[in-house]
Scaffold this motif. Structure first.
Motif, short mmCIF file in Angstrom:
data_model
loop_
_atom_site.label_atom_id
_atom_site.label_comp_id
_atom_site.label_asym_id
_atom_site.label_seq_id
_atom_site.Cartn_x
_atom_site.Cartn_y
_atom_site.Cartn_z
N PHE A 101 0.84 -1.21 0.00
CA PHE A 101 0.00 0.00 0.00
C PHE A 101 0.87 1.25 0.00
CE2 PHE A 101 -2.21 3.35 2.47
CZ PHE A 101 -3.23 3.62 1.58
N LYS A 102 1.93 1.24 0.80
CA LYS A 102 2.83 2.41 0.84
C LYS A 102 3.47 2.66 -0.53
CE LYS A 102 4.07 1.99 5.72
NZ LYS A 102 5.15 1.61 6.68
N ARG A 103 3.87 1.58 -1.20
CA ARG A 103 4.50 1.73 -2.52
C ARG A 103 3.53 2.32 -3.55
NH1 ARG A 103 6.76 -3.18 -1.20
NH2 ARG A 103 5.40 -4.35 -2.62
N ILE A 104 2.30 1.78 -3.60
CA ILE A 104 1.37 2.32 -4.60
C ILE A 104 0.89 3.72 -4.22
CG2 ILE A 104 0.64 0.04 -5.42
CD1 ILE A 104 -2.05 0.56 -3.97
N SER A 105 0.83 4.01 -2.91
CA SER A 105 0.43 5.35 -2.47
C SER A 105 1.49 6.39 -2.80
CB SER A 105 0.16 5.36 -0.97
OG SER A 105 -0.91 4.52 -0.65
N ALA A 106 2.75 5.96 -2.82
CA ALA A 106 3.84 6.87 -3.16
C ALA A 106 3.76 7.30 -4.62
CB ALA A 106 5.19 6.22 -2.87
N LYS A 107 3.22 6.42 -5.46
CA LYS A 107 3.08 6.74 -6.89
C LYS A 107 1.92 7.69 -7.13
CE LYS A 107 4.96 2.32 -8.35
NZ LYS A 107 4.66 1.01 -8.95
N GLN A 108 0.83 7.46 -6.39
CA GLN A 108 -0.35 8.32 -6.51
C GLN A 108 -1.06 8.35 -5.17
OE1 GLN A 108 -3.15 7.20 -9.55
NE2 GLN A 108 -4.53 8.87 -9.06
N ASN A 109 -1.16 9.55 -4.61
CA ASN A 109 -1.81 9.69 -3.30
C ASN A 109 -3.26 9.23 -3.38
OD1 ASN A 109 0.40 10.77 -1.97
ND2 ASN A 109 -0.11 12.87 -2.56
N PRO A 110 -3.70 8.40 -2.42
CA PRO A 110 -5.10 7.98 -2.41
C PRO A 110 -6.02 9.19 -2.23
CG PRO A 110 -3.78 6.60 -0.96
CD PRO A 110 -2.92 7.75 -1.37
N GLU A 111 -7.07 9.21 -3.00
CA GLU A 111 -8.01 10.33 -2.96
C GLU A 111 -8.97 10.19 -1.78
OE1 GLU A 111 -11.34 12.41 -5.90
OE2 GLU A 111 -9.91 10.97 -6.72
N LYS A 112 -9.29 11.32 -1.14
CA LYS A 112 -10.24 11.33 -0.04
C LYS A 112 -11.61 11.65 -0.62
CE LYS A 112 -10.34 12.43 4.80
NZ LYS A 112 -10.12 11.10 5.33
N PHE A 113 -12.45 10.62 -0.79
CA PHE A 113 -13.75 10.78 -1.44
C PHE A 113 -14.80 11.34 -0.50
CE2 PHE A 113 -11.62 7.29 -3.71
CZ PHE A 113 -11.52 7.88 -4.96
N THR A 114 -14.71 10.98 0.79
CA THR A 114 -15.62 11.50 1.80
C THR A 114 -14.78 11.77 3.06
OG1 THR A 114 -16.17 9.42 2.95
CG2 THR A 114 -17.43 9.94 0.94
N SER A 115 -15.42 12.29 4.09
CA SER A 115 -14.69 12.56 5.33
C SER A 115 -14.25 11.26 6.01
CB SER A 115 -15.56 13.38 6.29
OG SER A 115 -16.72 12.64 6.64
N ARG A 116 -14.82 10.12 5.61
CA ARG A 116 -14.50 8.84 6.26
C ARG A 116 -13.46 8.01 5.48
NH1 ARG A 116 -19.50 6.08 9.16
NH2 ARG A 116 -17.72 5.01 10.05
N THR A 117 -13.04 8.49 4.32
CA THR A 117 -12.09 7.74 3.50
C THR A 117 -10.74 7.65 4.19
OG1 THR A 117 -13.16 8.63 1.51
CG2 THR A 117 -11.05 7.53 1.21
N LEU A 118 -10.21 6.43 4.30
CA LEU A 118 -8.88 6.21 4.86
C LEU A 118 -7.85 6.39 3.76
CD1 LEU A 118 -9.65 2.92 6.87
CD2 LEU A 118 -9.92 5.30 7.61
N THR A 119 -6.84 7.23 4.03
CA THR A 119 -5.85 7.50 2.98
C THR A 119 -4.40 7.32 3.42
OG1 THR A 119 -5.85 9.86 3.52
CG2 THR A 119 -7.37 9.13 1.77
N THR A 120 -4.16 7.28 4.71
CA THR A 120 -2.77 7.24 5.18
C THR A 120 -2.36 5.81 5.51
OG1 THR A 120 -3.31 7.51 7.52
CG2 THR A 120 -3.05 9.54 6.22
N PRO A 121 -1.06 5.52 5.43
CA PRO A 121 -0.59 4.18 5.81
C PRO A 121 -0.95 3.80 7.24
CG PRO A 121 1.09 5.31 4.53
CD PRO A 121 0.00 6.32 4.82
#
Length: 199
Positions: A101-121
């Protein structure tokens, strides 16, 4: 890639269809094997049912069936960038692990779709631990407000992870007890076994 008819109207040429066939190729046999069971599960529960796989760091829909119309999801591959926010995607993340997850997140930051979306490692590491403990994932209002989903892993006969089976439904179904997560996970596991037999 483009062709013209006798009236000079443009249309997709045969090369586009060849490219589509090549892109769908790795999953066409799987799609044929899982589609019937996905459709049966959607008809039984009335909830949208999704079978997805990881494809180059994205969530790829192999088969999708809308139940009795309570929730309509686009037939496009709208979830390619939603590994982190869908129940099906979280199952894949739990299988791949936090370092992946960290590797793919480094290529493209996960988008925060709602206030409940988890985006950090750190958030995802806690989520993966919960998934490993319960053997299913929940996504509650993480892609869209008012929409939740539950997913389970699917393994082939040799025990190799092949994808995730998930259902989405209105969040109020969790709140009012229409969907009990433990019971729904057991139902999905029953259908996962049927999918395994079909592969």
């Amino acid at each position: 890639y483009l062709g013209q008819d006798e009236n000079s109207h443009y249309a997709l040429g045969p090369e586009c269809f060849r490219l589509y066939r090549e892109a769908a190729g790795p999953f066409e046999e799987m799609r044929q094997a899982v589609a019937t069971k996905v459709k049966e599960l959607a008809a039984l529960t009335g909830d949208t049912t999704f079978f997805g796989v990881e494809y180059y760091g994205t969530l790829y829909c192999v088969s999708l069936s809308v139940g009795n119309g309570q929730l309509v999801v686009s037939g496009k591959q709208d979830w390619l960038n939603k590994l982190h926010s869908t129940a099906a995607g979280k199952i894949i993340l739990a299988e791949k692990g936090i370092e992946w997850f960290k590797r793919i997140s480094a290529k493209q930051n996960p988008e925060k779709f709602t206030s409940r979306t988890l985006t950090t490692p750190s958030e995802m590491e806690k989520e993966i631990a919960k998934i490993k403990k319960s053997a299913y994932s929940l996504s509650i209002d993480e892609c869209f407000n008012g929409v939740s989903a539950l997913g389970i892993p699917v393994y082939d006969k040799a025990g190799k992870f092949i994808g995730s089976l998930a259902q989405s439904f209105p969040t109020m179904y969790l709140e009012n007890g229409t969907v009990n997560p433990d019971e729904r996970a057991k139902l999905l596991q029953t259908f996962a076994m049927k999918i395994i037999q079909a592969l």
